[in-house]
Design a protein around this motif. Structure first.
Motif, PDB file in Angstrom:
ATOM      1  N   ASP A   6      -0.649  14.750  14.059  1.00  0.00           N
ATOM      2  CA  ASP A   6       0.690  14.194  13.814  1.00  0.00           C
ATOM      3  C   ASP A   6       0.640  12.691  13.660  1.00  0.00           C
ATOM      4  N   GLY A   7      -0.139  12.027  14.493  1.00  0.00           N
ATOM      5  CA  GLY A   7      -0.249  10.563  14.378  1.00  0.00           C
ATOM      6  C   GLY A   7      -0.848  10.149  13.055  1.00  0.00           C
ATOM      7  N   ALA A   8      -1.862  10.905  12.633  1.00  0.00           N
ATOM      8  CA  ALA A   8      -2.486  10.567  11.352  1.00  0.00           C
ATOM      9  C   ALA A   8      -1.510  10.758  10.212  1.00  0.00           C
ATOM     10  N   MET A   9      -0.757  11.860  10.257  1.00  0.00           N
ATOM     11  CA  MET A   9       0.205  12.096   9.182  1.00  0.00           C
ATOM     12  C   MET A   9       1.281  11.031   9.164  1.00  0.00           C
ATOM     13  N   ALA A  10       1.732  10.601  10.326  1.00  0.00           N
ATOM     14  CA  ALA A  10       2.754   9.545  10.375  1.00  0.00           C
ATOM     15  C   ALA A  10       2.225   8.246   9.795  1.00  0.00           C
ATOM     16  N   SER A  11       0.960   7.945  10.127  1.00  0.00           N
ATOM     17  CA  SER A  11       0.369   6.716   9.590  1.00  0.00           C
ATOM     18  C   SER A  11       0.237   6.783   8.077  1.00  0.00           C
ATOM     19  N   ILE A  12      -0.173   7.964   7.570  1.00  0.00           N
ATOM     20  CA  ILE A  12      -0.315   8.116   6.117  1.00  0.00           C
ATOM     21  C   ILE A  12       1.042   8.019   5.430  1.00  0.00           C
ATOM     22  N   GLY A  13       2.077   8.625   6.026  1.00  0.00           N
ATOM     23  CA  GLY A  13       3.410   8.539   5.425  1.00  0.00           C
ATOM     24  C   GLY A  13       3.926   7.111   5.380  1.00  0.00           C
ATOM     25  N   LYS A  14       3.655   6.353   6.411  1.00  0.00           N
ATOM     26  CA  LYS A  14       4.091   4.951   6.430  1.00  0.00           C
ATOM     27  C   LYS A  14       3.399   4.148   5.342  1.00  0.00           C
ATOM     28  N   SER A  15       2.112   4.397   5.167  1.00  0.00           N
ATOM     29  CA  SER A  15       1.381   3.679   4.120  1.00  0.00           C
ATOM     30  C   SER A  15       1.901   4.048   2.740  1.00  0.00           C
ATOM     31  N   ALA A  16       2.221   5.322   2.522  1.00  0.00           N
ATOM     32  CA  ALA A  16       2.742   5.748   1.219  1.00  0.00           C
ATOM     33  C   ALA A  16       4.077   5.090   0.922  1.00  0.00           C
ATOM     34  N   ARG A  18       5.144   2.248   2.084  1.00  0.00           N
ATOM     35  CA  ARG A  18       4.901   0.831   1.802  1.00  0.00           C
ATOM     36  C   ARG A  18       4.403   0.628   0.366  1.00  0.00           C
ATOM     37  N   ARG A  19       3.485   1.473  -0.075  1.00  0.00           N
ATOM     38  CA  ARG A  19       2.982   1.354  -1.444  1.00  0.00           C
ATOM     39  C   ARG A  19       4.081   1.598  -2.467  1.00  0.00           C
ATOM     40  N   ALA A  20       4.950   2.605  -2.217  1.00  0.00           N
ATOM     41  CA  ALA A  20       6.031   2.912  -3.156  1.00  0.00           C
ATOM     42  C   ALA A  20       7.007   1.745  -3.266  1.00  0.00           C
ATOM     43  N   ILE A  21       7.352   1.158  -2.122  1.00  0.00           N
ATOM     44  CA  ILE A  21       8.300   0.038  -2.148  1.00  0.00           C
ATOM     45  C   ILE A  21       7.709  -1.148  -2.914  1.00  0.00           C
ATOM     46  N   PHE A  27       7.071  -3.377 -10.310  1.00  0.00           N
ATOM     47  CA  PHE A  27       7.065  -2.745 -11.627  1.00  0.00           C
ATOM     48  C   PHE A  27       8.369  -2.962 -12.374  1.00  0.00           C
ATOM     49  N   PHE A  28       9.502  -2.655 -11.751  1.00  0.00           N
ATOM     50  CA  PHE A  28      10.764  -2.679 -12.498  1.00  0.00           C
ATOM     51  C   PHE A  28      11.138  -4.087 -12.962  1.00  0.00           C
ATOM     52  N   PRO A  29      11.075  -5.129 -12.122  1.00  0.00           N
ATOM     53  CA  PRO A  29      11.371  -6.472 -12.664  1.00  0.00           C
ATOM     54  C   PRO A  29      10.396  -6.893 -13.767  1.00  0.00           C
ATOM     55  N   ALA A  30       9.106  -6.573 -13.576  1.00  0.00           N
ATOM     56  CA  ALA A  30       8.133  -6.960 -14.604  1.00  0.00           C
ATOM     57  C   ALA A  30       8.395  -6.234 -15.910  1.00  0.00           C
ATOM     58  N   ALA A  31       8.692  -4.934 -15.839  1.00  0.00           N
ATOM     59  CA  ALA A  31       8.971  -4.175 -17.055  1.00  0.00           C
ATOM     60  C   ALA A  31      10.233  -4.691 -17.737  1.00  0.00           C
ATOM     61  N   ALA A  32      11.290  -4.948 -16.962  1.00  0.00           N
ATOM     62  CA  ALA A  32      12.533  -5.435 -17.559  1.00  0.00           C
ATOM     63  C   ALA A  32      12.324  -6.791 -18.236  1.00  0.00           C
ATOM     64  N   ALA A  33      11.636  -7.710 -17.547  1.00  0.00           N
ATOM     65  CA  ALA A  33      11.426  -9.045 -18.127  1.00  0.00           C
ATOM     66  C   ALA A  33      10.570  -8.972 -19.392  1.00  0.00           C
ATOM     67  N   GLY A 417       0.375  -1.416 -14.529  1.00  0.00           N
ATOM     68  CA  GLY A 417      -0.861  -1.884 -13.904  1.00  0.00           C
ATOM     69  C   GLY A 417      -0.605  -2.933 -12.844  1.00  0.00           C
ATOM     70  N   LEU A 418       0.347  -3.833 -13.116  1.00  0.00           N
ATOM     71  CA  LEU A 418       0.671  -4.863 -12.132  1.00  0.00           C
ATOM     72  C   LEU A 418       1.250  -4.243 -10.863  1.00  0.00           C
ATOM     73  N   GLY A 419       2.097  -3.193 -11.018  1.00  0.00           N
ATOM     74  CA  GLY A 419       2.659  -2.539  -9.839  1.00  0.00           C
ATOM     75  C   GLY A 419       1.593  -1.837  -9.020  1.00  0.00           C
ATOM     76  N   LEU A 420       0.662  -1.149  -9.711  1.00  0.00           N
ATOM     77  CA  LEU A 420      -0.416  -0.477  -8.990  1.00  0.00           C
ATOM     78  C   LEU A 420      -1.311  -1.484  -8.280  1.00  0.00           C
ATOM     79  N   PHE A 421      -1.588  -2.586  -8.956  1.00  0.00           N
ATOM     80  CA  PHE A 421      -2.406  -3.607  -8.299  1.00  0.00           C
ATOM     81  C   PHE A 421      -1.693  -4.183  -7.079  1.00  0.00           C
ATOM     82  N   ALA A 422      -0.373  -4.392  -7.204  1.00  0.00           N
ATOM     83  CA  ALA A 422       0.379  -4.931  -6.064  1.00  0.00           C
ATOM     84  C   ALA A 422       0.365  -3.962  -4.893  1.00  0.00           C
ATOM     85  N   ALA A 423       0.489  -2.628  -5.183  1.00  0.00           N
ATOM     86  CA  ALA A 423       0.445  -1.646  -4.101  1.00  0.00           C
ATOM     87  C   ALA A 423      -0.929  -1.646  -3.432  1.00  0.00           C
ATOM     88  N   TRP A 424      -1.981  -1.715  -4.257  1.00  0.00           N
ATOM     89  CA  TRP A 424      -3.328  -1.754  -3.658  1.00  0.00           C
ATOM     90  C   TRP A 424      -3.550  -3.031  -2.858  1.00  0.00           C
TER      91      TRP A 424
END
Length: 662
Positions: A6-16, A18-21, A27-33, A417-424
């Motif tokens: 359960d702890g591992a799953m909670a940690s993984i969910g938190k990381s996911a 964070r990456r999505a946010i 991504f969206f501001p960069a794509a719009a601009a 690509g910029l969004g993926l790099f920012a998440a990483w």
């Protein structure tokens, strides 16, 4: 186990989350601009025309004026004409014509500079075709501009050639007229000079003065030869007279010939009487006495006649010498009298030759100019430049640039690509989430001794993380190919078999105990006994090192590796030899290069090839279980390969063996 999961799953969910946010925020501001930038750019239209340009040919005058001038086209002339298409004077004429036709758009304060920026000229390699293009925001103006530039350029080329041809022909005509005057003046001066000094020809024999002096010189030479001959004859006569030899022949003097005959007849009669009678009788006989008296008289007359002949010949020779000397003196005086006159005439003749050469040069220049003029007149049409419009510019309904679809895809892709790099990057900054201790212990329960303090195997850590581990948990150092080559090259001849043996699967204990009876050089085998009993194939460079040591010690028995005093080499001494070689090779962190590091390097090489776990002991001998478990972390994820497909020699050692520097 469930709590840890359960702890591992909670940690993984938190990381996911964070990456999505982070991805969405970037991504969206960069794509719009980027999309706003793409679709707000004004469209540009392009009109293209193709123009074939044949520059005016150049008449090349040959070095020899008698040769015919040639007509050729210079490659630089074509490039010059290409630059003329966008020159300011030509574009000014184009704008004036467009303005007179109406419909000239606003091109700013400097229309010519604006048009120069719109136009692009590109020669097509290997041809005389030029692609003339105009790029601008008005789809109707660019084709008109390109076609007008082509028309104005064609008219410009025709007018410029007419002016150039007229100017060139006029220059050549002026040159011919000037040469006509110079040739006439020079010819008149040459004729006047020739008449003044009575020069018939440039040949010496055809001029009287030089012919006379030449005849006198020949006569003077002949007279000197006659004088020399007369003097030689006189000297010969004197020498012959002094030696008592005859200086002339009897047939040349009839009196002398008669006397010689009479003396000869009397001598024969006297010799006949001497053979017939005794001297006493001859002294008393009157006829004999009379014959002897007549013979003596004839001999005296013969001597007198000889003397008279010699004196006459000597006098004649002296007279010949005197006559020759007189002739030489007379001719010498005549030559001296005519020498000054001949020198003056020769000087004038040389001046005449120089003037004649100048006249010939001027006449050659005159003929060359006439030939050049004739060539210019005959090749005027051939040399004329040509500008032909092969393709007329047409209006374009679609913008040439930008390509909105392609740029939009690039913008969206770049934003993605910029969004993926920012998440990483966000995960990299935050660091990995720590796992519960139970999870770590369950996952690695096969090696509890190596993985104490809940750390992953050292082989799976990065270099900075390994540096933070305690010394007891760090793996041995793995040497790179460059370090292996430097280490083998730097070790001494006695230590090199030990270093190479460690890098080919032998342990330090096996090397210290290795005996000559275990080595079979002809079959290329090492048969090891004891705990790690196995047969190790001998390959280069270890085979060559052992063979060389055997040649140096053919009678040696017992262990192969020995100290300087002849005693067997201990295991710890092998480690010192390795350490000394690392320092001599100037390796980084040489204290980390140990016998264990060399063995670790070799085992890592085998495991990365995918060697089966059951075959490791057959190659490298026995390995403790905990050490083997740690090594297995390096095992290649590829399919397990049989031992026959495993390369046993490190690449660095193989290269040294192939280069002959093992």
């Amino acid at each position: 186990m469930s709590v840890a999961s359960d702890g591992a799953m909670a940690s993984i969910g938190k990381s996911a989350r964070r990456r999505a946010i982070v991805f969405c925020v970037v991504f969206f501001p960069a794509a719009a601009a980027s999309l706003v930038y793409v679709f707000t750019r004004p469209p540009e239209y392009r009109a293209v025309a193709r123009l074939q340009i044949s520059p005016a040919s150049v008449v090349t005058q040959p070095a020899d004026a008698r040769d015919t001038p040639t007509v050729a086209t210079d490659a630089k002339s074509f490039l010059t004409e290409v630059q003329t298409l966008t020159s300011r004077p030509l574009l000014q004429d184009v704008l004036d014509r467009l303005k007179s036709d109406g419909g000239l758009p606003d091109l700013g304060p400097d229309p010519v500079a604006s048009v120069q920026q719109m136009l692009h000229v590109e020669p097509i390699g290997g041809t005389q075709i030029v692609q003339l293009a105009a790029v601008g925001p008005q789809p109707e103006f660019e084709p008109r501009l390109v076609n007008t530039v082509a028309r104005v350029y064609r008219q410009h080329v025709a007018d410029a050639y007419k002016s150039l041809a007229a100017s060139t022909t006029g220059e050549v005509g002026d040159e011919i007229r000037a040469l006509d005057k110079e040739v006439a003046a020079k010819r008149q001066a040459v004729n006047a000079f020739r008449d003044r000094y009575d020069i018939v020809s440039m040949e010496h024999k055809e001029n009287d003065v030089l012919a006379d002096i030449e005849g006198l010189s020949e006569s003077y030479t002949d007279a000197n030869e006659k004088l020399a001959k007369a003097q030689g004859h006189l000297q010969a006569l004197r020498s012959s007279i002094a030696a008592g030899r005859a200086v002339f022949r009897a047939k040349d003097d009839p009196t002398l010939a008669d006397l010689q005959q009479r003396v000869s007849a009397a001598r024969e009669q006297w010799h006949d009487l001497q053979r017939r009678f005794t001297p006493n009788y001859l002294a008393m006989d009157a006829d004999a006495k009379s014959l002897r008296a007549r013979l003596d008289n004839l001999e005296d007359q013969l001597k007198a006649q000889h003397g008279a002949g010699e004196r006459a010949a000597l006098a004649q020779a002296q007279e010949d010498v005197s006559s020759a000397q007189a002739e030489v003196e007379r001719l010498r005086k005549n030559v001296a009298d005519n020498q000054k006159q001949a020198q003056e005439f020769a000087t004038h003749l040389n001046e005449y030759k120089t003037m004649r050469e100048d006249l010939d040069h001027l006449e050659g220049m005159h003929r060359a100019a006439l030939d050049r003029l004739a060539k210019l007149q005959a090749s005027e049409r051939e040399r004329a430049p040509h500008a032909e419009l092969l393709e007329v510019a047409a209006p374009s309904n679609e913008p040439w640039r930008p390509d909105y679809r392609l740029d939009a895809l690039i913008a969206v892709g770049g934003s993605l690509g910029l969004g993926l790099f920012a998440a990483w990057f966000a995960d990299f900054i935050a660091g990995p989430a720590p796992l519960p201790a139970a999870v770590v212990q369950h996952q690695h329960s096969w090696a509890p001794g190596l993985l104490a303090r809940e750390t992953p195997p050292p082989e799976l850590l990065s270099a900075p993380e390994i540096g933070l581990l305690p010394t007891s948990q760090r793996p041995p150092r793995e040497l790179a190919d460059r370090e292996i080559g430097a280490l083998v090259a730097a070790t001494t001849e006695d230590a090199r078999p030990a270093v190479v043996g460690l890098l080919m699967g032998l342990t330090a204990e096996e090397l210290a105990a290795l005996r000559w009876d275990q080595i079979d050089l002809p079959d290329r085998m090492i048969r090891l006994d004891g705990e790690g009993a196995r047969t190790v194939p001998l390959a280069e460079p270890l085979l060559g090192l052992l063979a060389m040591r055997r040649r140096q010690q053919p009678e040696a028995e017992g262990t192969v590796l020995r100290r300087a005093d002849g005693g067997p080499l201990a295991t710890d001494e092998i480690g010192r030899l390795v350490l000394f070689g690392a320092y001599d090779a100037a390796l980084d962190q040489p204290h980390e290069v140990t016998a264990q590091a060399l063995r670790y390097t070799y085992l890592s090489f085998l495991l990365r090839q995918g060697v089966r776990a059951a075959d490791i002991g057959r190659i490298a001998g026995p390995i403790p279980q905990q050490e083997l478990l740690a090594y297995m972390q390096l095992h290649s994820p590829a399919a397990r390969r049989p031992i026959d497909e495993i390369e046993r020699v490190l690449p660095a050692l193989r290269e040294r063996a192939e280069s002959g520097t093992g």
